[in-house]
Motif scaffolding. Structure first.
Motif, PDB file in Angstrom:
ATOM      1  N   ASP A  18     -25.123  -1.570  -2.200  1.00 22.32           N
ATOM      2  CA  ASP A  18     -24.390  -2.041  -3.379  1.00 22.32           C
ATOM      3  C   ASP A  18     -24.293  -3.560  -3.327  1.00 22.32           C
ATOM      4  O   ASP A  18     -23.295  -4.116  -2.865  1.00 22.32           O
ATOM      5  CB  ASP A  18     -22.989  -1.427  -3.409  1.00 22.32           C
ATOM      6  N   PRO A  19     -25.339  -4.252  -3.792  1.00 19.77           N
ATOM      7  CA  PRO A  19     -25.329  -5.721  -3.748  1.00 19.77           C
ATOM      8  C   PRO A  19     -24.187  -6.298  -4.571  1.00 19.77           C
ATOM      9  O   PRO A  19     -23.921  -5.859  -5.693  1.00 19.77           O
ATOM     10  CB  PRO A  19     -26.687  -6.108  -4.344  1.00 19.77           C
ATOM     11  N   ALA A  20     -23.501  -7.265  -4.006  1.00 16.43           N
ATOM     12  CA  ALA A  20     -22.433  -7.935  -4.741  1.00 16.43           C
ATOM     13  C   ALA A  20     -23.048  -8.893  -5.754  1.00 16.43           C
ATOM     14  O   ALA A  20     -24.100  -9.488  -5.507  1.00 16.43           O
ATOM     15  CB  ALA A  20     -21.530  -8.696  -3.783  1.00 16.43           C
ATOM     16  N   GLY A  22     -22.411 -11.848  -6.493  1.00 16.44           N
ATOM     17  CA  GLY A  22     -22.593 -13.203  -5.989  1.00 16.44           C
ATOM     18  C   GLY A  22     -23.359 -13.289  -4.692  1.00 16.44           C
ATOM     19  O   GLY A  22     -23.434 -14.352  -4.068  1.00 16.44           O
ATOM     20  N   GLY A  23     -23.955 -12.174  -4.244  1.00 20.35           N
ATOM     21  CA  GLY A  23     -24.673 -12.149  -2.988  1.00 20.35           C
ATOM     22  C   GLY A  23     -23.931 -11.343  -1.935  1.00 20.35           C
ATOM     23  O   GLY A  23     -22.707 -11.169  -2.012  1.00 20.35           O
ATOM     24  N   GLY A  24     -24.646 -10.850  -0.952  1.00 21.20           N
ATOM     25  CA  GLY A  24     -24.032 -10.017   0.068  1.00 21.20           C
ATOM     26  C   GLY A  24     -23.834  -8.594  -0.437  1.00 21.20           C
ATOM     27  O   GLY A  24     -24.483  -8.151  -1.391  1.00 21.20           O
ATOM     28  N   TRP A  25     -22.907  -7.880   0.216  1.00 24.01           N
ATOM     29  CA  TRP A  25     -22.650  -6.494  -0.149  1.00 24.01           C
ATOM     30  C   TRP A  25     -21.212  -6.314  -0.614  1.00 24.01           C
ATOM     31  O   TRP A  25     -20.309  -7.004  -0.147  1.00 24.01           O
ATOM     32  CB  TRP A  25     -22.901  -5.580   1.054  1.00 24.01           C
ATOM     33  N   ARG A  26     -21.011  -5.380  -1.509  1.00 21.10           N
ATOM     34  CA  ARG A  26     -19.672  -5.055  -1.994  1.00 21.10           C
ATOM     35  C   ARG A  26     -19.250  -3.711  -1.399  1.00 21.10           C
ATOM     36  O   ARG A  26     -18.504  -3.640  -0.452  1.00 21.10           O
ATOM     37  CB  ARG A  26     -19.645  -5.022  -3.522  1.00 21.10           C
ATOM     38  N   GLY A  27     -19.710  -2.606  -1.969  1.00 18.98           N
ATOM     39  CA  GLY A  27     -19.463  -1.293  -1.391  1.00 18.98           C
ATOM     40  C   GLY A  27     -18.211  -0.593  -1.870  1.00 18.98           C
ATOM     41  O   GLY A  27     -17.358  -1.159  -2.556  1.00 18.98           O
ATOM     42  N   TRP A  28     -18.115   0.667  -1.477  1.00 25.31           N
ATOM     43  CA  TRP A  28     -17.046   1.542  -1.962  1.00 25.31           C
ATOM     44  C   TRP A  28     -15.658   1.055  -1.552  1.00 25.31           C
ATOM     45  O   TRP A  28     -14.689   1.225  -2.303  1.00 25.31           O
ATOM     46  CB  TRP A  28     -17.260   2.968  -1.461  1.00 25.31           C
ATOM     47  N   ALA A  29     -15.522   0.463  -0.368  1.00 30.27           N
ATOM     48  CA  ALA A  29     -14.205   0.044   0.091  1.00 30.27           C
ATOM     49  C   ALA A  29     -13.626  -1.048  -0.807  1.00 30.27           C
ATOM     50  O   ALA A  29     -12.434  -1.032  -1.133  1.00 30.27           O
ATOM     51  CB  ALA A  29     -14.287  -0.442   1.540  1.00 30.27           C
ATOM     52  N   SER A 178     -26.384   4.102  -3.502  1.00 20.20           N
ATOM     53  CA  SER A 178     -26.649   3.046  -4.473  1.00 20.20           C
ATOM     54  C   SER A 178     -25.306   2.552  -5.011  1.00 20.20           C
ATOM     55  O   SER A 178     -24.237   3.043  -4.598  1.00 20.20           O
ATOM     56  CB  SER A 178     -27.480   3.604  -5.628  1.00 20.20           C
ATOM     57  N   GLU A 179     -25.342   1.600  -5.930  1.00 23.48           N
ATOM     58  CA  GLU A 179     -24.088   1.176  -6.542  1.00 23.48           C
ATOM     59  C   GLU A 179     -23.362   2.377  -7.144  1.00 23.48           C
ATOM     60  O   GLU A 179     -22.140   2.525  -6.986  1.00 23.48           O
ATOM     61  CB  GLU A 179     -24.340   0.121  -7.625  1.00 23.48           C
ATOM     62  N   ARG A 180     -24.109   3.242  -7.810  1.00 18.66           N
ATOM     63  CA  ARG A 180     -23.486   4.438  -8.399  1.00 18.66           C
ATOM     64  C   ARG A 180     -22.852   5.302  -7.319  1.00 18.66           C
ATOM     65  O   ARG A 180     -21.728   5.803  -7.475  1.00 18.66           O
ATOM     66  CB  ARG A 180     -24.537   5.241  -9.174  1.00 18.66           C
ATOM     67  N   GLY A 181     -23.559   5.495  -6.202  1.00 19.64           N
ATOM     68  CA  GLY A 181     -23.012   6.296  -5.117  1.00 19.64           C
ATOM     69  C   GLY A 181     -21.752   5.689  -4.533  1.00 19.64           C
ATOM     70  O   GLY A 181     -20.780   6.408  -4.238  1.00 19.64           O
ATOM     71  N   HIS A 182     -21.745   4.377  -4.351  1.00 15.04           N
ATOM     72  CA  HIS A 182     -20.547   3.711  -3.839  1.00 15.04           C
ATOM     73  C   HIS A 182     -19.380   3.871  -4.809  1.00 15.04           C
ATOM     74  O   HIS A 182     -18.229   4.093  -4.378  1.00 15.04           O
ATOM     75  CB  HIS A 182     -20.834   2.228  -3.603  1.00 15.04           C
ATOM     76  N   THR A 206     -19.166   2.107 -14.607  1.00 15.17           N
ATOM     77  CA  THR A 206     -20.120   1.185 -15.227  1.00 15.17           C
ATOM     78  C   THR A 206     -20.812   0.348 -14.160  1.00 15.17           C
ATOM     79  O   THR A 206     -20.161  -0.277 -13.314  1.00 15.17           O
ATOM     80  CB  THR A 206     -19.398   0.255 -16.212  1.00 15.17           C
ATOM     81  N   LEU A 207     -22.148   0.351 -14.185  1.00 11.57           N
ATOM     82  CA  LEU A 207     -22.915  -0.334 -13.151  1.00 11.57           C
ATOM     83  C   LEU A 207     -23.096  -1.818 -13.466  1.00 11.57           C
ATOM     84  O   LEU A 207     -23.269  -2.197 -14.618  1.00 11.57           O
ATOM     85  CB  LEU A 207     -24.287   0.315 -12.989  1.00 11.57           C
ATOM     86  N   ASP A 208     -23.103  -2.635 -12.415  1.00 14.91           N
ATOM     87  CA  ASP A 208     -23.376  -4.057 -12.561  1.00 14.91           C
ATOM     88  C   ASP A 208     -24.852  -4.371 -12.394  1.00 14.91           C
ATOM     89  O   ASP A 208     -25.336  -5.395 -12.856  1.00 14.91           O
ATOM     90  CB  ASP A 208     -22.598  -4.865 -11.518  1.00 14.91           C
ATOM     91  N   GLY A 209     -25.573  -3.505 -11.672  1.00 12.31           N
ATOM     92  CA  GLY A 209     -26.978  -3.758 -11.378  1.00 12.31           C
ATOM     93  C   GLY A 209     -27.847  -2.593 -11.821  1.00 12.31           C
ATOM     94  O   GLY A 209     -27.353  -1.563 -12.276  1.00 12.31           O
ATOM     95  N   PRO A 210     -29.168  -2.724 -11.664  1.00  9.33           N
ATOM     96  CA  PRO A 210     -30.090  -1.659 -12.093  1.00  9.33           C
ATOM     97  C   PRO A 210     -30.082  -0.485 -11.130  1.00  9.33           C
ATOM     98  O   PRO A 210     -29.766  -0.621  -9.946  1.00  9.33           O
ATOM     99  CB  PRO A 210     -31.456  -2.367 -12.084  1.00  9.33           C
ATOM    100  N   GLN A 211     -30.434   0.675 -11.635  1.00  7.26           N
ATOM    101  CA  GLN A 211     -30.580   1.861 -10.803  1.00  7.26           C
ATOM    102  C   GLN A 211     -31.824   1.736  -9.934  1.00  7.26           C
ATOM    103  O   GLN A 211     -32.805   1.101 -10.332  1.00  7.26           O
ATOM    104  CB  GLN A 211     -30.715   3.107 -11.695  1.00  7.26           C
ATOM    105  N   PRO A 212     -31.816   2.324  -8.722  1.00 11.09           N
ATOM    106  CA  PRO A 212     -33.037   2.324  -7.900  1.00 11.09           C
ATOM    107  C   PRO A 212     -34.143   3.120  -8.577  1.00 11.09           C
ATOM    108  O   PRO A 212     -33.879   4.114  -9.254  1.00 11.09           O
ATOM    109  CB  PRO A 212     -32.583   3.001  -6.599  1.00 11.09           C
TER     110      PRO A 212
END
Length: 297
Positions: A18-20, A22-29, A178-182, A206-212
């Motif tokens: 789940d790419p943030a 602004g860069g790096g990772w965001r994730g479910w937490a 993926s972002e959706r999974g998180h 709602t997703l911020d990025g594209p689906q894999p």
């Protein structure tokens, strides 16, 4: 930081997949933390999770840092990496998880746990290779389920959620959401917490990025994926080949259930050995985890 959400674990909680923006990772937490407060903005998140962490790493390194924070919520998702080590021992995993969960609970934190994935199944390994890893993962999930019940934590049975079987819920590496999974994982924990505690609105879908895509998945597996598997299995591979040979031999003689029985006995022994300052025996439920082999770590 009293009142915060301390996230302990491995790459799943670090946010891989789940790419943030602004860069790096965001994730479910991070997504869950924003939805935990009774007021907008949620509760502060301190993410202590690190990619590749083992259960012992969490208990020895992340736990002391988490306890200093005096968190209101804490998550403890770890164990998948342990199954990918030649020195895997369910008794050591159980002791580490019990130590971490017990300490956080004793400090007054609401502790979140979830079932973890079967790496062999997620990677599509041949059955003789996948079965030993699956057996290990079932042992870890059984321990997680029992320890959570022992300390009355919040345990998420992800196998009961249909989205875990959907390709769109996973990133190109097939092991991390993926972002959706998180987002769905965050919503699962939010729903579990909302059943007995005041929380804010659930995380959005709602997703911020594209689906894999299938093309992206194939490209990753052909390039980085092979190297990722090799890096993870450098320690495990010799022993795993031996386990695969044993699996084939028992398969030919129709005695494969003996391997399951040995693993079950080891898991029960590991749970029976849990005792110390945070309780005795294994608490309420030492049965097989309902959500076995469903989410990556």
């Amino acid at each position: 930081m009293p009142g915060c959400f301390a996230a302990l674990g491995d790459s799943l909680t670090e946010g891989l997949g789940d790419p943030a923006p602004g860069g790096g990772w965001r994730g479910w937490a991070a997504l869950l933390a924003e939805a935990l407060g009774e007021r907008p903005g949620g509760v502060p998140l301190v993410n202590l999770a690190r990619s590749g962490a083992l259960a012992a790493d969490v208990a020895e390194r992340q736990l002391p840092a988490a306890r200093e924070l005096r968190p209101r919520f804490a998550s403890l998702l770890v164990g998948a990496n342990d199954t990918l080590r030649a020195a895997f021992a369910i008794e050591r995993v159980a002791a580490a998880l019990d130590r971490a969960h017990g300490a956080l609970s004793a400090d007054g934190a609401v502790v979140l746990t979830a079932c973890l994935p079967d790496p062999g199944r997620m990677l599509g390994l041949p059955a003789p290779l996948a079965r030993p890893l699956g057996r290990r993962m079932r042992a870890v999930n059984t321990v997680v389920h029992a320890v959570s019940a022992r300390y009355e934590g919040v345990h998420l049975h992800l196998a009961e959620h249909p989205w875990v079987a959907e390709r769109a819920s996973w990133s190109v590496d097939r092991l991390h959401p993926s972002e959706r999974g998180h987002r769905l994982l965050a919503r699962g924990f939010h729903a579990a917490l909302a059943a007995g505690r005041p929380v804010g609105p659930p995380p959005a879908l709602t997703l911020d990025g594209p689906q894999p895509t299938r093309t992206g998945s194939a490209l990753w597996m052909a390039t980085r994926g092979t190297r990722w598997v090799a890096d993870r299995c450098t320690d495990l591979l010799p022993g795993l080949l031996g386990l695969a040979f044993q699996e084939c031999r028992h398969g030919l003689t129709g005695s494969g259930r003996l391997l399951d029985a040995v693993a079950d006995t080891a898991t029960r022994s590991a749970l029976a050995a849990l005792s110390g300052p945070y309780g005795t025996a294994t608490g309420k439920d030492s049965g097989t985890a309902k959500g076995a082999a469903t989410m990556a770590g």
